[in-house]
Design an enzyme around this catalytic site. Structure first.
Site, PDB file in Angstrom:
ATOM      1  N   GLY A  45      13.601 -24.841  27.936  1.00 54.14           N
ATOM      2  CA  GLY A  45      13.392 -25.205  29.331  1.00 54.14           C
ATOM      3  C   GLY A  45      12.972 -24.029  30.192  1.00 54.14           C
ATOM      4  N   ILE A  70      24.848 -24.534  27.181  1.00 51.43           N
ATOM      5  CA  ILE A  70      24.128 -23.284  27.466  1.00 51.43           C
ATOM      6  C   ILE A  70      23.818 -23.175  28.957  1.00 51.43           C
ATOM      7  CG2 ILE A  70      22.083 -21.899  26.942  1.00 51.43           C
ATOM      8  CD1 ILE A  70      24.004 -22.300  24.572  1.00 51.43           C
ATOM      9  N   GLY A  71      23.557 -24.313  29.573  1.00 53.84           N
ATOM     10  CA  GLY A  71      23.225 -24.280  30.993  1.00 53.84           C
ATOM     11  C   GLY A  71      21.776 -23.928  31.263  1.00 53.84           C
ATOM     12  N   ASN A  98       8.753 -27.467  28.199  1.00 56.36           N
ATOM     13  CA  ASN A  98       9.869 -28.206  28.777  1.00 56.36           C
ATOM     14  C   ASN A  98      10.174 -27.626  30.152  1.00 56.36           C
ATOM     15  OD1 ASN A  98      12.987 -28.460  29.278  1.00 56.36           O
ATOM     16  ND2 ASN A  98      12.532 -30.029  27.754  1.00 56.36           N
ATOM     17  N   CYS A 128      18.984 -32.518  33.661  1.00 58.43           N
ATOM     18  CA  CYS A 128      19.529 -31.413  34.458  1.00 58.43           C
ATOM     19  C   CYS A 128      20.368 -31.988  35.591  1.00 58.43           C
ATOM     20  CB  CYS A 128      18.404 -30.597  35.081  1.00 58.43           C
ATOM     21  SG  CYS A 128      17.231 -29.905  33.931  1.00 58.43           S
ATOM     22  N   THR A 191      20.813 -34.784  24.356  1.00 59.93           N
ATOM     23  CA  THR A 191      22.162 -34.761  23.783  1.00 59.93           C
ATOM     24  C   THR A 191      23.097 -35.770  24.442  1.00 59.93           C
ATOM     25  OG1 THR A 191      22.730 -32.973  25.287  1.00 59.93           O
ATOM     26  CG2 THR A 191      21.998 -32.355  23.076  1.00 59.93           C
TER      27      THR A 191
END
Length: 301
Positions: A45, A70-71, A98, A128, A191
């Site tokens: 991303g 992971i953020g 992405n 997000c 996910t």
């Protein structure tokens, strides 16, 4: 044999690509994988500014998979444009970027920057947290998904792939919303939200408490959702979620995916993408299939 597939006017040499966040931006795996042999590289991303990501620990192994929080750590669009795009241009593979953000404006800033860059497609990560919506992911509310898809399409110069969240009541409805808003393709699934607790420390395994579950454990859910979405929309679908080998990938193609992405298995086996691509060719030879497109949605009803 013809292994080429076309998604939104972009032709890939084969239907195998990487899942965002599991392959860096290609450079990290280039010592193991000949990127020329992939249909596309889907980058990690990219945001408008560098993101530090979540506090650690942010990865935990689970039965049949892994949790990550992971953020969306990334160096930002400036570094990506200067470093990663020139690297990927050296290879005969398609470049899919992405895009992530915290507000619609964040996404649009990156999309507009990439409009002038030599990338083939954009994958919009709508899982997000949406800061303006009280940390509800864009991809979990139909109206939010419609809004961001339509706004991205107005600015994008490349075909737009909307990456759908599985954490919804009706995946077919979300697929139809994205299509109605102008999406050129879908990628799914992202996910599944999960949690793990260390019973000895009596603490959460992830600092974020929850994380995204990926790996073989989620494959049956992913195949089901791809099948449902494929029957709900006319646009192509990139299937992902627990693909560990060619057999898994072919299952997604038969369910209606036009291409597949290998994710968590890259951490277990860095050669996984190539093995999947070669395995699909072996399957085609075994069953006398001349064109890989013959497999798309070919499960007998």
């Amino acid at each position: 044999m013809n292994t080429k597939v076309t998604i939104a006017g972009v032709t890939l040499n084969n239907p195998v690509m990487t899942a965002s966040g599991t392959f860096g931006s290609g450079m990290e795996y280039s010592d193991f994988v000949d990127l020329n042999r992939l249909g596309a590289v889907v980058t990690k991303g990219v945001a408008s500014v560098p993101w530090p990501g979540n506090p650690t620990p942010r990865v935990a192994e689970t039965y049949g998979g892994m949790l990550n929080a992971i953020g969306l750590q990334n160096p930002g669009i400036d570094v990506f444009v200067e470093r990663d795009i020139p690297f990927l241009q050296k290879y005969d593979t398609k470049i899919i970027v992405n895009v992530c953000g915290k507000t619609v404006e964040d996404y649009l800033e990156v999309v507009e920057r990439l409009g002038e860059e030599p990338v083939d497609m954009l994958e919009i990560n709508v899982s997000c947290p949406n800061v303006k919506e009280g940390a509800i992911a864009f991809g979990q509310k139909p109206d939010s998904l419609y809004d961001i898809t339509s706004q991205v399409k107005k600015k994008a110069r490349q075909p737009v792939i909307m990456k759908l969240s599985p954490n919804v009541t009706d995946i077919a409805e979300m697929a139809r919303v994205a299509e109605a808003a102008g999406a050129d393709a879908l990628s799914m699934i992202n996910t599944i939200t999960g949690m793990k607790i260390d019973i000895h420390k009596r603490k959460f395994a992830l600092a974020n408490r929850t994380g995204g579950l990926s790996g073989p454990a989620i494959k049956p859910v992913a195949v089901r959702m791809v099948y449902q979405a494929a029957h709900a929309v006319q646009i192509p679908i990139i299937g992902m979620g627990g693909i560990a080998n060619a057999e898994d990938a072919i299952e997604f193609l038969l369910a209606g995916a036009s291409a597949v992405a290998v994710g968590a298995m890259n951490f277990v086996n860095p050669y996984a993408t190539i093995e999947v691509a070669e395995g699909i060719e072996t399957y085609m030879e075994r069953y006398g299939i001349e064109n890989v497109s013959e497999l798309i949605g070919a499960v007998e009803e």
